[in-house]
Design a protein around this motif. Structure first.
Motif, PDB file in Angstrom:
ATOM      1  N   LEU A  38       0.815  -1.209   0.000  1.00  0.00           N
ATOM      2  CA  LEU A  38       0.000   0.000   0.000  1.00  0.00           C
ATOM      3  C   LEU A  38       0.851   1.264   0.000  1.00  0.00           C
ATOM      4  O   LEU A  38       0.470   2.282  -0.584  1.00  0.00           O
ATOM      5  CB  LEU A  38      -0.900  -0.017   1.248  1.00  0.00           C
ATOM      6  N   ARG A  39       2.020   1.196   0.637  1.00  0.00           N
ATOM      7  CA  ARG A  39       2.849   2.407   0.778  1.00  0.00           C
ATOM      8  C   ARG A  39       3.312   2.976  -0.566  1.00  0.00           C
ATOM      9  O   ARG A  39       3.261   4.195  -0.742  1.00  0.00           O
ATOM     10  CB  ARG A  39       4.036   2.112   1.705  1.00  0.00           C
ATOM     11  N   LEU A  75       0.549   4.893  -1.917  1.00  0.00           N
ATOM     12  CA  LEU A  75       0.358   6.158  -1.192  1.00  0.00           C
ATOM     13  C   LEU A  75       1.399   7.201  -1.607  1.00  0.00           C
ATOM     14  O   LEU A  75       1.085   8.386  -1.749  1.00  0.00           O
ATOM     15  CB  LEU A  75       0.443   5.918   0.319  1.00  0.00           C
ATOM     16  N   ILE A  76       2.634   6.734  -1.809  1.00  0.00           N
ATOM     17  CA  ILE A  76       3.694   7.639  -2.283  1.00  0.00           C
ATOM     18  C   ILE A  76       3.297   8.216  -3.649  1.00  0.00           C
ATOM     19  O   ILE A  76       3.400   9.425  -3.893  1.00  0.00           O
ATOM     20  CB  ILE A  76       5.037   6.876  -2.421  1.00  0.00           C
ATOM     21  N   ILE A 122       0.302  10.640  -3.262  1.00  0.00           N
ATOM     22  CA  ILE A 122       0.620  11.955  -2.699  1.00  0.00           C
ATOM     23  C   ILE A 122       1.363  12.802  -3.727  1.00  0.00           C
ATOM     24  O   ILE A 122       1.181  14.011  -3.805  1.00  0.00           O
ATOM     25  CB  ILE A 122       1.425  11.809  -1.368  1.00  0.00           C
ATOM     26  N   LYS A 181      -1.184  14.012  -6.089  1.00  0.00           N
ATOM     27  CA  LYS A 181      -2.010  15.016  -5.416  1.00  0.00           C
ATOM     28  C   LYS A 181      -1.277  16.354  -5.369  1.00  0.00           C
ATOM     29  O   LYS A 181      -1.874  17.411  -5.598  1.00  0.00           O
ATOM     30  CB  LYS A 181      -2.321  14.531  -3.993  1.00  0.00           C
ATOM     31  N   ARG A 182       0.013  16.298  -5.079  1.00  0.00           N
ATOM     32  CA  ARG A 182       0.820  17.529  -5.076  1.00  0.00           C
ATOM     33  C   ARG A 182       0.828  18.149  -6.471  1.00  0.00           C
ATOM     34  O   ARG A 182       0.705  19.345  -6.635  1.00  0.00           O
ATOM     35  CB  ARG A 182       2.259  17.217  -4.647  1.00  0.00           C
ATOM     36  N   THR A 184      -2.245  20.082  -7.217  1.00  0.00           N
ATOM     37  CA  THR A 184      -2.431  21.396  -6.597  1.00  0.00           C
ATOM     38  C   THR A 184      -1.673  22.485  -7.360  1.00  0.00           C
ATOM     39  O   THR A 184      -1.868  23.666  -7.097  1.00  0.00           O
ATOM     40  CB  THR A 184      -1.911  21.399  -5.139  1.00  0.00           C
ATOM     41  N   GLU A 219      12.231  15.376  -2.954  1.00  0.00           N
ATOM     42  CA  GLU A 219      12.004  14.989  -1.556  1.00  0.00           C
ATOM     43  C   GLU A 219      13.162  15.476  -0.683  1.00  0.00           C
ATOM     44  O   GLU A 219      12.963  15.944   0.431  1.00  0.00           O
ATOM     45  CB  GLU A 219      11.880  13.468  -1.424  1.00  0.00           C
TER      46      GLU A 219
END
Lengths: 389, 249
Positions: free
Chosen positions: A2-3, A6-7, A10, A13-14, A17, A219
């Motif tokens: 799952l991680r 999620l990475i 995100i 998602k960034r 924006t 990052e």
């Protein structure tokens, strides 16, 4: 498992924006499509201009110009000799056709006449075609004039009116000029845009190198890499997440470009579209994995950017996109080391309608191999670089 | 309660020919706030990076909560939270999204991460700004979110690397209160700072490090008494006495 998702989530998602980045991501494929449409949207029929200089001004020179105007796809640009010389001098045209003084008079008197082709180098591909067309039309006119002259000479003194001779000769000459052409289709012609798609799409997907190459540096710049590495996230999961995000972003752009190309230019049918999308996914994966190798090694944004630029440019150049690499020799060998070659070969195989996705097994296997190898190397490079910090 | 939660033995790390950390040993007890002080470049951040599993020592051993960093780094990460010196947040995302994400990375489930995000935002006084993008926050608010993110793993040991740099007294005071409250709830803290009065106020023991070596270790009172009466000596005087007055870059 799952991680990594999620990475990737995100990161997307960034990206979501950042309105500027979104606008650019959508605008870029649309602009590229508009370029393709401008070049190929009007079909692929022959279209050329004949740059003509009429120094003769007589009736047969006029006849020649009229008949050239009537040739499908050929436009006659009449210019003075000085204009033609200047255009040739500045390479605006590569071939100019000069009808010399005395052309009409010479033909009428039965003397040999000539037409002058002025050209730069070989005159260019279009110039050579136009030259042959002009030559053919001029020979037609000369032959017809000769036939008329022979008929008139043969009937001289027999009281046959000139108009009657012309009335009889004209349909005969028209008939003689019309050579029957039989057209037999032996296979579907690949749409011009279809021939372009593999190169454009591969080059476009190469942008994923930049995305994935800068993903770890981003990052690091935000300080979040250090934080992420103190959680339960493993380096494998981090790289897999970045890989998925890069593939996702590249595929969104590729889908926009492909949808426009298939819907408006009608490159191929829906099945081919699905196959191209599936193969593009493999290409995006391989390119993203190579980008991760740069990401693993880069310590600054500049290193990541220049690493990605070097990688993408060298692969594009040596794949044969800009230079002919042939089938043998060092350039051909180098092209086989590029990802682009297998990407374009596979896409060509699908868009040409010859073999479909199923026929691209070797190319697909190589791209999958590059993906796995790139991922492993990226991880090793990252670990090694981390230890040296 | 004096049980040692962190044990660092003879830590060494070189970068090329330069010894960044040179034989440092210390312990941190449960519910203790341990201060690590030193001039710029003394080796504080390198020590924190080794303790928090992101940098492998050349020599020496670290145990946290009975787990060896060298042998069980993933297990150790389950026990620690790191609040780095620089802000480590995604500025485009909301405070809540940042916290939920780092909570998920720390192993929390979706619902747990959301609950923990709300708790920690309340703890740092930012629950009402949960949905705002971090980039819109003031420096002090960002520092508080940075701290909240470190708490998402519900750590037993928290590393705080200069958490109050460049913020207003109110935010600083809020962070102090939060740290003290966390300690009272059972958390151990390793705290680095350049503000000596902060260390004096918060830390039960302090280690002073310079040129990669631990040059002094004790309670604030013990350190002060080495150069004079504790009531008359400041920790800053102790620090300058130990590390000298030469400028460090």
């Amino acid at each position: 498992m799952l991680r990594p998702l999620l990475i990737a989530w995100i990161e997307l998602k960034r990206f979501g924006t950042d309105r500027g980045a979104i606008a650019f991501s959508i605008a870029l494929p649309i602009a590229l499509f508009a370029l393709m449409y401008g070049v190929f949207g009007r079909g692929a029929s022959f279209s050329a201009a004949a740059s003509m200089v009429d120094l003769d001004g007589g009736p047969l020179a006029g006849e020649l110009l009229d008949r050239l105007e009537a040739v499908e796809g050929l436009r006659v640009d009449l210019m003075t000799e000085a204009e033609a010389d200047r255009a040739l001098d500045r390479s605006r045209i590569l071939t100019a056709v000069v009808i010399p003084t005395g052309f009409s008079e010479g033909l009428q008197s039965g003397e040999p006449v000539s037409i002058l082709f002025k050209r730069r180098g070989s005159g260019g591909e279009t110039g050579q075609i136009v030259s042959h067309i002009v030559q053919g039309v001029a020979q037609d006119i000369a032959g017809e004039f000769e036939a008329r002259k022979l008929a008139r000479d043969g009937l001289a003194g027999r009281g046959v009116p000139e108009a009657r001779i012309e009335q009889t000769m004209t349909p005969l000459l028209d008939e003689a000029r019309a050579v029957a052409v039989e057209r037999r289709t032996v296979g579907e012609e690949e749409a011009p845009a279809g021939r372009l798609i593999p190169g454009v799409l591969t080059m476009f997907l190469m942008l994923a190198v930049t995305l994935s190459a800068s993903s770890i540096v981003d990052e690091r710049r935000m300080g979040t890499l250090e934080r992420l590495l103190t959680t339960r996230l493993t380096v494998n999961q981090l790289f897999l997440g970045k890989f998925l995000a890069s593939v996702g972003r590249a595929m969104v752009q590729a889908l926009i470009l492909l949808s426009l190309a298939f819907a408006i230019l009608r490159v191929a049918d829906a099945a081919a579209f699905a196959q191209v999308v599936a193969f593009s996914l493999l290409i995006a994966a391989a390119i993203s994995a190579l980008g991760l190798v740069v990401a693993g090694a880069a310590r600054t944004s500049e290193q990541a950017t220049w690493g990605a630029v070097f990688l993408s440019m060298s692969m594009t150049v040596f794949s044969g996109a800009f230079i002919s690499v042939g089938e043998t020799g060092p350039l051909a060998f180098l092209s086989k080391l590029t990802l682009n070659k297998y990407a374009m070969d596979g896409l060509h195989g699908i868009t040409s309608g010859n073999a479909g996705l199923a026929g691209q097994g070797p190319e697909a296997a190589i791209l999958a191999g590059i993906t796995v190898a790139g991922f492993i190397v990226a991880r090793v490079v990252f670990r090694t670089a981390q230890k040296g910090e | 309660m004096t049980e040692e939660f962190l044990v660092a033995k003879d830590l060494r790390k070189r970068f090329g020919d330069v010894p960044a950390v040179d034989g440092v040993s210390f312990t941190i007890r449960r519910q203790e706030i341990f201060g690590l002080l030193g001039p710029n470049g003394a080796g504080k951040t390198t020590i924190i990076r080794m303790l928090s599993t992101t940098l492998e020592p050349d020599a020496g051993g670290i145990e946290i909560g009975g787990r060896s960093v060298a042998e069980d780094s993933v297990g150790v990460r389950a026990l620690i939270g790191v609040c780095p010196q620089e802000l480590a947040l995604y500025p485009e995302l909301s405070a809540r999204d940042n916290l939920v994400f780092f909570g998920r990375m720390a192993g929390l489930g979706s619902r747990q991460a959301k609950e923990a995000a709300a708790e920690n935002l309340e703890l740092v006084g930012l629950l009402d700004r949960a949905k705002d993008a971090v980039r819109k926050f003031s420096g002090g608010m960002k520092r508080r979110v940075n701290l909240a993110a470190a708490l998402m793993s519900r750590p037993h040991l928290l590393f705080l690397d200069e958490p109050t740099v460049g913020i207003d007294p109110q935010s600083r005071n809020h962070i102090f209160e939060t740290i003290l409250r966390l300690r009272s709830e059972g958390m151990s803290v390793l705290y680095t700072t350049h503000y000596m009065e902060e260390a004096d106020r918060l830390c039960s023991r302090i280690g002073v490090i310079d040129h990669g070596r631990l040059i002094s270790l004790g309670t604030p009172a013990e350190l002060k008494s080495a150069i004079g009466p504790p009531d008359e000596v400041t920790l800053e005087q102790v620090f300058l006495n130990l590390t000298g007055r030469n400028l460090r870059d």
